[in-house]
Design an enzyme around this catalytic site. Structure first.
Site, PDB file in Angstrom:
ATOM      1  NE  ARG A 230       4.213  20.100  13.985  1.00  0.00           N
ATOM      2  CZ  ARG A 230       3.873  21.109  14.748  1.00  0.00           C
ATOM      3  NH1 ARG A 230       4.365  21.192  15.979  1.00  0.00           N
ATOM      4  NH2 ARG A 230       3.059  22.043  14.309  1.00  0.00           N
ATOM      5  CD  GLU A 259       1.517  14.645  17.433  1.00  0.00           C
ATOM      6  OE1 GLU A 259       0.736  15.560  17.066  1.00  0.00           O
ATOM      7  OE2 GLU A 259       2.606  14.878  17.956  1.00  0.00           O
ATOM      8  CG  HIS A 278       1.100  18.303  19.606  1.00  0.00           C
ATOM      9  ND1 HIS A 278       1.322  17.943  18.297  1.00  0.00           N
ATOM     10  CD2 HIS A 278       1.571  19.575  19.712  1.00  0.00           C
ATOM     11  CE1 HIS A 278       1.895  18.936  17.642  1.00  0.00           C
ATOM     12  NE2 HIS A 278       2.053  19.941  18.488  1.00  0.00           N
TER      13      HIS A 278
END
Length: 324
Positions: A230, A259, A278
């Site tokens: 993360r 994000e 991601h």
């Protein structure tokens, strides 16, 4: 018919599994958060692929399960779920193969300078591109350090160590044994000795900022940091400073603090930085695998059974399902 709410679409195979068992599977009406609040107020279970509002579970009195269709659950308010006796599940290892292969692909791209070779070939021609042959390195004999030897870390270790002949250093939480081909190492050794340092650990209070300015400053000048954990695991401003100063070889980030990042995010201007949105764990096969596994957890709870992977097991004896 029990209502199974979705935060976003799931694989058709998962939908079919639920509908064949007599469930209604529905997405929120509209695009705003109010649609999610409305459907969850009536839902018996929720399958999660997107971040949840912190107060959503308190406003969802019929929910018997929150099923994460994936591994990481840091964007689910697990503390609130626990406080109200609501089990939360995830699918550990469901995307491990996809993420591990993504990591290996990143290492291959940067070690053989594939992007640079392609760009130089296209813009400057054959001679200029081939003259850069001495910038490529072999993975064999290099050292990869892995923080987090869960399903993803173990699979990377197997490919890197047994497939490419790399030296593998590793650290994991708890007292579980490391694979035979992984050498245990503390943070100081991992950051100082690795040619590739992989972060594949969960984001917790203990791991937040784990890749600190001090630790990253110990890395070799040609080492690469790879983050598929993360964004919060890395001190992003410190990483950017190191990249601009040429203090490390580079970084490959599949996850970021913001994000999606704004178009003016300084990440886009950083040198020697490989960015992906991601998606390391997102292949059609892995998405279907994790979605079906989440649906199977829902079916277990609807039958009054205990799910396989409960991330807050302390709630189970008093979970809402017991009174349902």
């Amino acid at each position: 018919m029990p209502l199974i709410a979705l935060t976003s679409p799931i694989a058709p195979a998962a939908v079919a599994l639920l509908e064949d068992a007599g469930m209604r599977v529905e997405l929120p009406p509209g695009r705003g958060p109010e649609g999610l609040y409305a459907i969850c107020a009536e839902a018996d279970a929720l399958i999660v692929r997107l971040p949840l509002p912190r107060d959503l579970l308190d406003r969802s009195p019929k929910l018997r399960l929150v099923a994460r269709a994936g591994v990481g659950y840091d964007f689910i308010p697990v503390d609130r779920a626990t406080a109200i006796g609501l089990p939360v599940t995830n699918v550990p290892g469901g995307n491990a193969v996809s993420v591990a292969e993504h990591v290996i692909a990143q290492m291959m791209v940067v070690s053989r300078r594939l992007e640079s070779a392609d760009r130089t070939f296209r813009t400057k021609g054959w001679k200029a591109a081939i003259e850069a042959w001495d910038q490529a390195v072999e993975l064999s004999g290099r050292t990869i350090g892995i923080v987090g030897l869960g399903a993803i870390g173990k699979h990377v270790a197997q490919i890197a160590g047994l497939g490419f002949g790399m030296r593998v250093l590793g650290m994991r939480r708890g007292s579980g044994a490391l694979p035979d081909h992984v050498e245990p190492a503390d943070f100081d050794r991992l950051f100082a000795e690795s040619d590739f340092l992989l972060l594949s650990c969960p984001l917790t209070e203990e791991t937040r900022g784990l890749a600190s300015a001090e630790r990253m400053a110990r890395m070799k000048p040609n080492a690469w940091l790879i983050n598929v954990a993360r964004g919060g695991v890395v001190d992003e401003p410190a990483l950017l400073r190191l990249l601009h100063e040429g203090r490390i070889g580079g970084a490959a980030l599949d996850v970021m603090n913001e994000e999606p990042p704004a178009r003016d995010n300084p990440l886009f201007e950083a040198p020697n930085l490989l960015l992906t949105p991601h998606w390391a764990g997102m292949t059609p096969a892995s998405v279907e695998r994790t979605n079906v596994a989440a649906a199977e957890e829902v079916l277990r709870v609807m039958r009054g059974e205990r799910p396989v992977n409960v991330v807050n097991p302390e709630v189970w004896q008093h979970a809402r399902h017991a009174a349902a």
